[in-house]
Design an enzyme around this catalytic site. Structure first.
Site, PDB file in Angstrom:
ATOM      1  N   ASN A   1      24.730 -25.223  52.176  1.00 52.78           N
ATOM      2  CA  ASN A   1      25.562 -25.103  53.457  1.00 52.78           C
ATOM      3  C   ASN A   1      25.014 -24.921  54.650  1.00 52.78           C
ATOM      4  O   ASN A   1      23.909 -25.809  54.807  1.00 52.78           O
ATOM      5  CB  ASN A   1      26.567 -23.976  53.072  1.00 52.78           C
ATOM      6  CG  ASN A   1      26.031 -22.499  53.068  1.00 52.78           C
ATOM      7  OD1 ASN A   1      25.268 -22.246  52.028  1.00 52.78           O
ATOM      8  ND2 ASN A   1      26.426 -21.567  53.923  1.00 52.78           N
ATOM      9  N   ASP A   2      25.110 -23.811  55.344  1.00 53.36           N
ATOM     10  CA  ASP A   2      24.623 -23.902  56.792  1.00 53.36           C
ATOM     11  C   ASP A   2      23.378 -24.663  57.300  1.00 53.36           C
ATOM     12  O   ASP A   2      22.072 -24.383  56.640  1.00 53.36           O
ATOM     13  CB  ASP A   2      24.243 -22.350  57.313  1.00 53.36           C
ATOM     14  CG  ASP A   2      25.437 -21.427  57.135  1.00 53.36           C
ATOM     15  OD1 ASP A   2      26.506 -21.702  56.720  1.00 53.36           O
ATOM     16  OD2 ASP A   2      25.433 -20.396  57.756  1.00 53.36           O
TER      17      ASP A   2
ATOM     18  N   TRP B   1      35.352 -22.251  53.841  1.00 54.64           N
ATOM     19  CA  TRP B   1      35.211 -21.155  52.987  1.00 54.64           C
ATOM     20  C   TRP B   1      36.535 -20.830  52.140  1.00 54.64           C
ATOM     21  O   TRP B   1      36.657 -20.440  51.082  1.00 54.64           O
ATOM     22  CB  TRP B   1      34.637 -19.761  53.574  1.00 54.64           C
ATOM     23  CG  TRP B   1      33.398 -19.930  53.582  1.00 54.64           C
ATOM     24  CD1 TRP B   1      32.847 -19.695  54.973  1.00 54.64           C
ATOM     25  CD2 TRP B   1      32.335 -19.909  52.793  1.00 54.64           C
ATOM     26  NE1 TRP B   1      31.426 -19.942  54.887  1.00 54.64           N
ATOM     27  CE2 TRP B   1      30.959 -19.861  53.153  1.00 54.64           C
ATOM     28  CE3 TRP B   1      32.392 -20.044  51.389  1.00 54.64           C
ATOM     29  CZ2 TRP B   1      29.896 -20.024  52.637  1.00 54.64           C
ATOM     30  CZ3 TRP B   1      31.345 -19.837  50.763  1.00 54.64           C
ATOM     31  CH2 TRP B   1      29.939 -19.993  51.417  1.00 54.64           C
TER      32      TRP B   1
ATOM     33  N   ARG C   1      24.008 -10.538  61.943  1.00 58.84           N
ATOM     34  CA  ARG C   1      23.122 -11.783  61.433  1.00 58.84           C
ATOM     35  C   ARG C   1      23.382 -12.991  62.364  1.00 58.84           C
ATOM     36  O   ARG C   1      23.772 -13.147  63.500  1.00 58.84           O
ATOM     37  CB  ARG C   1      23.964 -12.300  60.149  1.00 58.84           C
ATOM     38  CG  ARG C   1      25.606 -12.552  60.352  1.00 58.84           C
ATOM     39  CD  ARG C   1      26.036 -12.833  58.828  1.00 58.84           C
ATOM     40  NE  ARG C   1      27.373 -13.171  58.887  1.00 58.84           N
ATOM     41  CZ  ARG C   1      28.410 -12.236  58.630  1.00 58.84           C
ATOM     42  NH1 ARG C   1      27.832 -10.841  58.518  1.00 58.84           N
ATOM     43  NH2 ARG C   1      29.589 -12.487  58.674  1.00 58.84           N
ATOM     44  N   ASP C   2      22.572 -14.125  62.024  1.00 61.89           N
ATOM     45  CA  ASP C   2      22.517 -15.533  62.352  1.00 61.89           C
ATOM     46  C   ASP C   2      21.865 -15.663  63.810  1.00 61.89           C
ATOM     47  O   ASP C   2      22.423 -16.025  64.591  1.00 61.89           O
ATOM     48  CB  ASP C   2      23.856 -16.042  62.343  1.00 61.89           C
ATOM     49  CG  ASP C   2      24.574 -16.034  61.107  1.00 61.89           C
ATOM     50  OD1 ASP C   2      23.932 -15.925  60.028  1.00 61.89           O
ATOM     51  OD2 ASP C   2      25.845 -16.245  60.961  1.00 61.89           O
TER      52      ASP C   2
ATOM     53  N   TRP D   1      19.134 -15.978  54.880  1.00 64.16           N
ATOM     54  CA  TRP D   1      20.249 -16.431  55.472  1.00 64.16           C
ATOM     55  C   TRP D   1      19.925 -17.284  56.809  1.00 64.16           C
ATOM     56  O   TRP D   1      18.643 -17.638  57.198  1.00 64.16           O
ATOM     57  CB  TRP D   1      21.178 -15.457  56.036  1.00 64.16           C
ATOM     58  CG  TRP D   1      21.771 -14.758  54.726  1.00 64.16           C
ATOM     59  CD1 TRP D   1      21.503 -14.665  53.440  1.00 64.16           C
ATOM     60  CD2 TRP D   1      22.911 -13.633  54.722  1.00 64.16           C
ATOM     61  NE1 TRP D   1      22.258 -13.884  52.630  1.00 64.16           N
ATOM     62  CE2 TRP D   1      22.956 -13.144  53.437  1.00 64.16           C
ATOM     63  CE3 TRP D   1      23.545 -13.075  55.726  1.00 64.16           C
ATOM     64  CZ2 TRP D   1      23.994 -12.163  52.938  1.00 64.16           C
ATOM     65  CZ3 TRP D   1      24.587 -12.062  55.459  1.00 64.16           C
ATOM     66  CH2 TRP D   1      24.596 -11.722  54.230  1.00 64.16           C
ATOM     67  N   THR D   2      20.992 -17.556  57.696  1.00 64.45           N
ATOM     68  CA  THR D   2      20.923 -18.206  58.771  1.00 64.45           C
ATOM     69  C   THR D   2      19.983 -17.840  59.896  1.00 64.45           C
ATOM     70  O   THR D   2      19.854 -16.559  59.858  1.00 64.45           O
ATOM     71  CB  THR D   2      22.301 -18.901  59.394  1.00 64.45           C
ATOM     72  OG1 THR D   2      22.884 -19.747  58.613  1.00 64.45           O
ATOM     73  CG2 THR D   2      22.244 -19.230  60.778  1.00 64.45           C
TER      74      THR D   2
ATOM     75  N   TRP E   1      23.779 -25.890  45.191  1.00 61.40           N
ATOM     76  CA  TRP E   1      24.329 -25.764  46.461  1.00 61.40           C
ATOM     77  C   TRP E   1      23.706 -25.896  47.950  1.00 61.40           C
ATOM     78  O   TRP E   1      22.513 -25.398  47.807  1.00 61.40           O
ATOM     79  CB  TRP E   1      24.749 -24.341  46.214  1.00 61.40           C
ATOM     80  CG  TRP E   1      25.851 -23.726  47.215  1.00 61.40           C
ATOM     81  CD1 TRP E   1      25.279 -23.236  48.388  1.00 61.40           C
ATOM     82  CD2 TRP E   1      27.362 -23.750  47.354  1.00 61.40           C
ATOM     83  NE1 TRP E   1      26.431 -22.703  49.077  1.00 61.40           N
ATOM     84  CE2 TRP E   1      27.700 -23.051  48.646  1.00 61.40           C
ATOM     85  CE3 TRP E   1      28.424 -24.208  46.376  1.00 61.40           C
ATOM     86  CZ2 TRP E   1      28.858 -22.978  48.915  1.00 61.40           C
ATOM     87  CZ3 TRP E   1      29.622 -24.078  47.067  1.00 61.40           C
ATOM     88  CH2 TRP E   1      29.657 -23.455  48.003  1.00 61.40           C
TER      89      TRP E   1
END
Length: 553
Positions: A82-83, A345, A204-205, A141-142, A80
């Protein structure tokens, strides 16, 4: 961004996906005009390979590819993604990372996966650069990877520093990872987290950049319905300075902040604030919103025109932008590259993928800022690097189409091509142009322009998987595009599982994943509700360019 399992409590609007997809873990995708499958190269991790010239593209789809495997977009070899994470250039090599869950669908958590390129077209797989669950603070995470040219963080001049979000027990914190081998492998800083959570659920991010004028680092951080701004002398100690609140856009993610010149004029520089947002209140879906304004080193002030959307299709999220540091200041301000996650999403876990999941990235784009009345608007076009994959451009005859008269166009067997045309109303008619991307069993996706409504549109309600997908997948997505002298230009890039539309010389972009069946593909240009004239049309085949796997030394 986040781990999709944890999103069940913090993102109510994603719950339907999360229950349907079980506990999936997010992963990000990035860059890439011409990459396709990414698999780990051989050799010891962390050893930088010598950049090699890309081999000649064959232009053909490998025989072992699934029918949905894109030919000119990045996808992982398996699992998988994504970002995307913002790329950086070091010693002539572009470094790009995306979130990756090797344990999908049975396990959670994302790591940073790494790919490199010397031309933003051909890519070398480098494997996982930041492992998940390795420092007791959760998965990865990002965030942002930067080259610390002055050694401000204390790991030496030229060290690569990544600021990322980690979450454990539902608490999001910012951590620092450092690399002394040009970004091929990272170690966790002993003082993590460098930013502990102040009691905010969504925090976040981090997007980080060096403020040359102030001699310090700046961070933009997504904080639920606002973007917080922080400064630091050393990437380890951060001070809050301001925030930018929003309304009606849901939980914000993946911010970006950068300067751009209007119409390329270095004397007219604005700042652009970008964030992943939910457009449901405006009849849209999740996407990438932005504001144009000014940045004084501590505070962003929007120009009063409100937010706009970088892409009006259903599948352009978690976007990142970057410039080329080799250019002079004027050119760096005039244009940037951009890329987003080509997924949504609302149905991310339901997209077909026999050997991988999570969709793909978008095309790499050139983004510019143009004057628009009292304000300014971002414009997107395919990056010129795409031309490296272009075959001979074939001119198509001018035609007038309607409900009974259509033009059938042969397309390359690779399924990757670029169609450019100009549409105009036929005398006395206000018709609708429809460009149908056909697959072997008669299913199709549609790109069009409605002259009566003044909108470009994309829809996939008749593609091969639409019947079993959520309503959000089948919705028609539109964007207003004003004709110029009665004419509208469309630039349409098609791959095995996507359609990306650039209307009105980049005034509007619409990005859409779409899935056909195996077998021969085709293209039909037709009209509806009246006649439409099609002129200056051409079709350019695009060569498939599988990722190079030379291995590490």
């Amino acid at each position: 961004m986040h781990d999709a399992h944890d999103a069940q409590t913090t993102f109510p609007w994603r719950r339907a996906l999360l229950w349907a997809a079980a506990a999936i873990a997010v992963v990000a995708l990035v860059l890439g005009t011409a990459v396709t499958v990414l698999r780990p190269s051989e050799g010891s991790p962390g050893v930088r390979p010598t950049p090699t010239a890309p081999s000649a593209d064959t232009g053909e789809r490998p025989a072992d590819w699934s029918p949905h495997r894109p030919g000119i977009h990045i996808t992982p070899g398996e699992s998988w993604m994504n970002d995307p994470q913002k790329p950086f250039l070091l010693d002539g090599v572009w470094h790009y990372y995306y979130l990756y869950n090797a344990d999908y669908p049975d396990g959670n958590g994302t790591a940073w996966y790494h790919a490199t390129s010397t031309d933003l077209v051909h890519w070398q797989d480098e494997g996982v650069a930041i492992e998940k669950y390795a420092n007791g603070l959760g998965d990865i995470w990002t965030g942002t990877a930067v080259v610390d040219a002055h050694g401000t963080a204390g790991f030496g001049a030229g060290a690569v520093i990544a600021l990322v979000t980690q979450q454990v027990d539902g608490v999001q914190r910012q951590s620092l990872f450092f690399s002394r081998d040009s970004g091929y492998s990272f170690e966790s800083y002993d003082g993590n987290p460098v930013m502990d959570n102040p009691g905010v659920a969504d925090w976040r991010d981090p997007r980080v950049f060096w403020d040359e004028a102030a001699g310090r680092w700046v961070m933009a951080l997504a904080e639920h319905d606002r973007i917080g701004f922080y400064t630091s002398p050393n990437l380890r100690e951060w001070t809050y300075v301001s925030d930018f609140p929003t309304a009606g856009l849901g939980v914000l993610e993946c911010p970006d902040l950068f300067p751009m010149s209007v119409n390329g004029d270095p004397d007219d520089v604005r700042w652009v604030l970008v964030a992943g947002a939910n457009g449901a209140a405006e009849g849209m879906t999740t996407g990438t919103a932005y504001w144009v304004g000014q940045w004084d080193g501590e505070r962003f002030t929007a120009d009063g025109t409100g937010h706009q959307w970088l892409d009006h299709g259903p599948d352009y999220y978690a976007a990142v932008t970057w410039d080329d540091p080799r250019l002079d200041t004027g050119d760096r301000l005039a244009s940037r590259y951009g890329i987003g996650w080509m997924n949504n999403w609302a149905y991310a876990g339901s997209l077909p993928g026999e050997d991988w999941h999570g969709g793909s990235d978008s095309l790499m784009r050139t983004i510019s800022l143009r004057a628009n009345g009292a304000g300014a608007t971002l414009h997107s076009t395919p990056a010129p690097e795409l031309d490296a994959l272009a075959g001979e451009r074939e001119a198509l005859a001018d035609a007038q189409v309607d409900a009974e008269t259509a033009v059938e166009v042969d397309v390359p067997a690779s399924g990757a091509y670029r169609l450019r045309l100009t549409a105009s109303e036929a005398a006395g008619d206000t018709g609708e142009l429809r460009v149908k991307v056909l697959t072997g069993d008669g299913t199709f996706a549609t790109v069009g322009y409605d002259f009566a409504a003044g909108v470009a549109f994309v829809t996939r309600d008749a593609d091969a998987v639409a019947e079993g997908m959520p309503e959000a997948y089948r919705d028609v997505r539109t964007a207003r595009v004003a004709p110029v002298d009665g004419r509208v230009e469309l630039d349409i890039v098609v791959d095995a599982a996507s359609v990306e539309v650039f209307a009105g010389d980049g005034d509007v972009a619409l990005t859409m994943a779409t899935f056909g069946s195996a077998g021969e593909r085709g293209l039909r240009i037709e009209g509806a509700d009246g006649a439409v004239s099609v002129t200056d049309a051409s079709l350019t085949p695009l060569r498939v360019a599988p990722v190079e796997r030379t291995g590490r030394r």
